[in-house]
Design an enzyme around this catalytic site. Structure first.
Site, mmCIF file in Angstrom:
data_model
loop_
_atom_site.group_PDB
_atom_site.id
_atom_site.type_symbol
_atom_site.label_atom_id
_atom_site.label_comp_id
_atom_site.label_asym_id
_atom_site.label_seq_id
_atom_site.Cartn_x
_atom_site.Cartn_y
_atom_site.Cartn_z
ATOM 1 N N ASP A 34 0.835 -1.214 0.000
ATOM 2 C CA ASP A 34 0.000 0.000 0.000
ATOM 3 C C ASP A 34 0.865 1.257 0.000
ATOM 4 O O ASP A 34 1.994 1.250 0.509
ATOM 5 C CB ASP A 34 -0.928 -0.028 1.231
ATOM 6 C CG ASP A 34 -2.092 0.950 1.087
ATOM 7 O OD1 ASP A 34 -2.347 1.429 -0.035
ATOM 8 O OD2 ASP A 34 -2.743 1.229 2.113
ATOM 9 N N HIS A 51 2.529 3.606 -8.995
ATOM 10 C CA HIS A 51 2.296 2.180 -9.288
ATOM 11 C C HIS A 51 3.486 1.582 -10.052
ATOM 12 O O HIS A 51 3.885 0.443 -9.798
ATOM 13 C CB HIS A 51 1.010 2.004 -10.090
ATOM 14 C CG HIS A 51 -0.226 2.415 -9.339
ATOM 15 N ND1 HIS A 51 -0.474 2.016 -8.042
ATOM 16 C CD2 HIS A 51 -1.280 3.201 -9.681
ATOM 17 C CE1 HIS A 51 -1.619 2.524 -7.640
ATOM 18 N NE2 HIS A 51 -2.133 3.258 -8.606
ATOM 19 N N ARG A 85 -12.072 2.470 -8.056
ATOM 20 C CA ARG A 85 -11.194 3.583 -8.443
ATOM 21 C C ARG A 85 -11.539 4.094 -9.852
ATOM 22 O O ARG A 85 -12.194 3.387 -10.615
ATOM 23 C CB ARG A 85 -9.736 3.120 -8.385
ATOM 24 C CG ARG A 85 -9.360 2.754 -6.970
ATOM 25 C CD ARG A 85 -7.904 2.446 -6.856
ATOM 26 N NE ARG A 85 -7.585 2.123 -5.469
ATOM 27 C CZ ARG A 85 -6.377 2.164 -4.947
ATOM 28 N NH1 ARG A 85 -5.359 2.504 -5.699
ATOM 29 N NH2 ARG A 85 -6.174 1.870 -3.689
ATOM 30 N N LEU A 145 11.306 -20.057 -5.153
ATOM 31 C CA LEU A 145 10.313 -19.169 -4.526
ATOM 32 C C LEU A 145 8.960 -19.241 -5.247
ATOM 33 O O LEU A 145 8.910 -19.162 -6.470
ATOM 34 C CB LEU A 145 10.834 -17.722 -4.590
ATOM 35 C CG LEU A 145 9.875 -16.639 -4.080
ATOM 36 C CD1 LEU A 145 9.807 -16.650 -2.552
ATOM 37 C CD2 LEU A 145 10.295 -15.253 -4.571
HETATM 38 C C1 IPE Z 1 -5.317 -2.685 -0.112
HETATM 39 O O1 IPE Z 1 -4.998 -1.353 -0.330
HETATM 40 C C2 IPE Z 1 -5.360 -3.442 -1.403
HETATM 41 C C3 IPE Z 1 -4.073 -3.639 -2.051
HETATM 42 C C4 IPE Z 1 -2.911 -3.342 -1.561
HETATM 43 C C5 IPE Z 1 -4.134 -4.260 -3.342
HETATM 44 P P1 IPE Z 1 -6.132 -0.250 -0.514
HETATM 45 O O2 IPE Z 1 -5.435 1.037 -0.716
HETATM 46 O O3 IPE Z 1 -7.106 -0.673 -1.544
HETATM 47 O O4 IPE Z 1 -6.852 -0.311 0.917
HETATM 48 P P2 IPE Z 1 -7.774 0.747 1.663
HETATM 49 O O5 IPE Z 1 -8.806 1.223 0.692
HETATM 50 O O6 IPE Z 1 -6.885 1.866 2.090
HETATM 51 O O7 IPE Z 1 -8.334 -0.004 2.823
HETATM 52 C C1 IPE Z 2 -1.434 0.328 -3.415
HETATM 53 O O1 IPE Z 2 -1.259 1.692 -3.425
HETATM 54 C C2 IPE Z 2 -1.752 -0.231 -4.762
HETATM 55 C C3 IPE Z 2 -3.140 -0.706 -4.897
HETATM 56 C C4 IPE Z 2 -4.024 -0.733 -3.963
HETATM 57 C C5 IPE Z 2 -3.545 -1.183 -6.198
HETATM 58 P P1 IPE Z 2 -2.488 2.704 -3.425
HETATM 59 O O2 IPE Z 2 -2.869 3.018 -4.819
HETATM 60 O O3 IPE Z 2 -3.598 2.202 -2.580
HETATM 61 O O4 IPE Z 2 -1.813 3.970 -2.755
HETATM 62 P P2 IPE Z 2 -2.469 4.974 -1.713
HETATM 63 O O5 IPE Z 2 -3.039 4.173 -0.609
HETATM 64 O O6 IPE Z 2 -3.527 5.733 -2.473
HETATM 65 O O7 IPE Z 2 -1.343 5.842 -1.277
HETATM 66 MG MG MG Z 3 -4.050 2.420 -0.623
#
Ligand code: IPE
Ligand code: IPE
Ligand code: MG
Length: 255
Positions: A34, A51, A85, A145
């Site tokens: 995250d 990303h 999203r 792995l």
């Molecule tokens: C959790 O992250 C999902 C992934 C890392 C793929 P999110 O960014 O979607 O989680 P929330 O919305 O903050 O709970």
């Molecule tokens: C994790 O990073 C990737 C996915 C959930 C796909 P985020 O896109 O959730 O990044 P933040 O939480 O908005 O910083």
């Molecule tokens: Mg996130």
């Protein structure tokens, strides 16, 4: 001292794990990756660059995990809730597996990594599924792995599917509800060929699970870090593993 030399990566990579016990290395580490968006924001960049840099952290972390002797690495890449999203971000995320595999698949094959996918294939674009399936097929005989991507994964969806399957068996008379066991439930999960995660890591400072491996984490150790996923590196993984090694797992019993 490093006692085990498991792969090419171990020998080729310059960064070596710090001197510490290689005993009691978690067999299965699962990571909620995250903070890509916040990483990008903090650098004044658009989210998609976050990303893209997250993808580099995937490679770094896989190498580090292999080097440490971790057997299974599960990476939460896209949740069943991430469809909420904006479409352009979802489209971008759906192209990342292809992009990652186009760059890395040959090396993954060479490094004896076995790629797997855990999640609902339905709903994913064909190009995403095809790229993942090609990687799974071409690495299925590998014995190093296990790199398991949780893609379009949601724990509640997984549990719902499991209940449907068991329900069908009961309805057809093939299963007596009294015979349902935790092992039978395990066997219906997307994760059926994996041990439960020993260690779950979440980056970005969020202290939540976000629908990840709810059933499987009954006795997982948790490690949270404020680091955003694109900044996660070998050292971060070693810190998490070192903390894991200091803990005592009791599973409800006494030591
Ligand atoms: C959790 O992250 C999902 C992934 C890392 C793929 P999110 O960014 O979607 O989680 P929330 O919305 O903050 O709970
Ligand atoms: C994790 O990073 C990737 C996915 C959930 C796909 P985020 O896109 O959730 O990044 P933040 O939480 O908005 O910083
Ligand atoms: Mg996130």
């Amino acid at each position: 001292m490093i006692k085990r030399v498991r792969s090419w990566w171990t020998r080729k990579d310059k960064v070596q794990p710090p001197e510490r016990s290689m005993d009691n290395v978690p067999e299965h580490v699962a990571i909620i990756m995250d903070g890509n968006g916040r990483w990008a924001k903090s650098h004044g960049l658009p989210r998609f660059i976050g990303h893209q840099n997250g993808m580099k952290a995937v490679k770094r972390t896989s190498i580090a995990a292999d080097k440490l002797g971790i057997k299974y690495l599960t990476l939460y890449a896209f949740s069943t809730e991430n469809w909420k999203r904006p479409k352009d971000e979802v489209d971008f995320l759906m192209r990342l597996p292809q992009e990652f595999l186009a760059l890395e698949l040959e090396e993954l094959i060479e490094k004896n990594v076995q790629v797997r996918m855990m999640g609902d294939r339905e709903g994913l674009p064909a190009h995403t599924v095809n790229a993942m399936e090609e990687a799974v097929r071409r690495t299925q005989g590998n014995t190093g792995l296990v790199l398991n991507f949780a893609l379009n994964y949601g724990s509640r969806k997984e549990i719902t599917e499991c209940m449907r399957e068991l329900g069908k068996k009961i309805k057809s008379g093939a299963l007596d509800p009294e015979d349902i066991t935790p092992e039978m439930i395990d066997g219906q999960m997307f994760s059926k060929d994996l041990p439960d995660p020993d260690l779950i890591i979440r980056t970005s400072g969020e202290m939540r699970i976000s629908n990840f491996m709810l059933w499987q984490m009954a006795y997982s150790e948790m490690w949270f870090t404020d680091i955003y996923w694109p900044d996660f590196n070998e050292q971060s993984l070693y810190e998490a593993v070192a903390e894991y090694q200091r803990r005592t797992r009791r599973y409800g019993g006494l030591t």
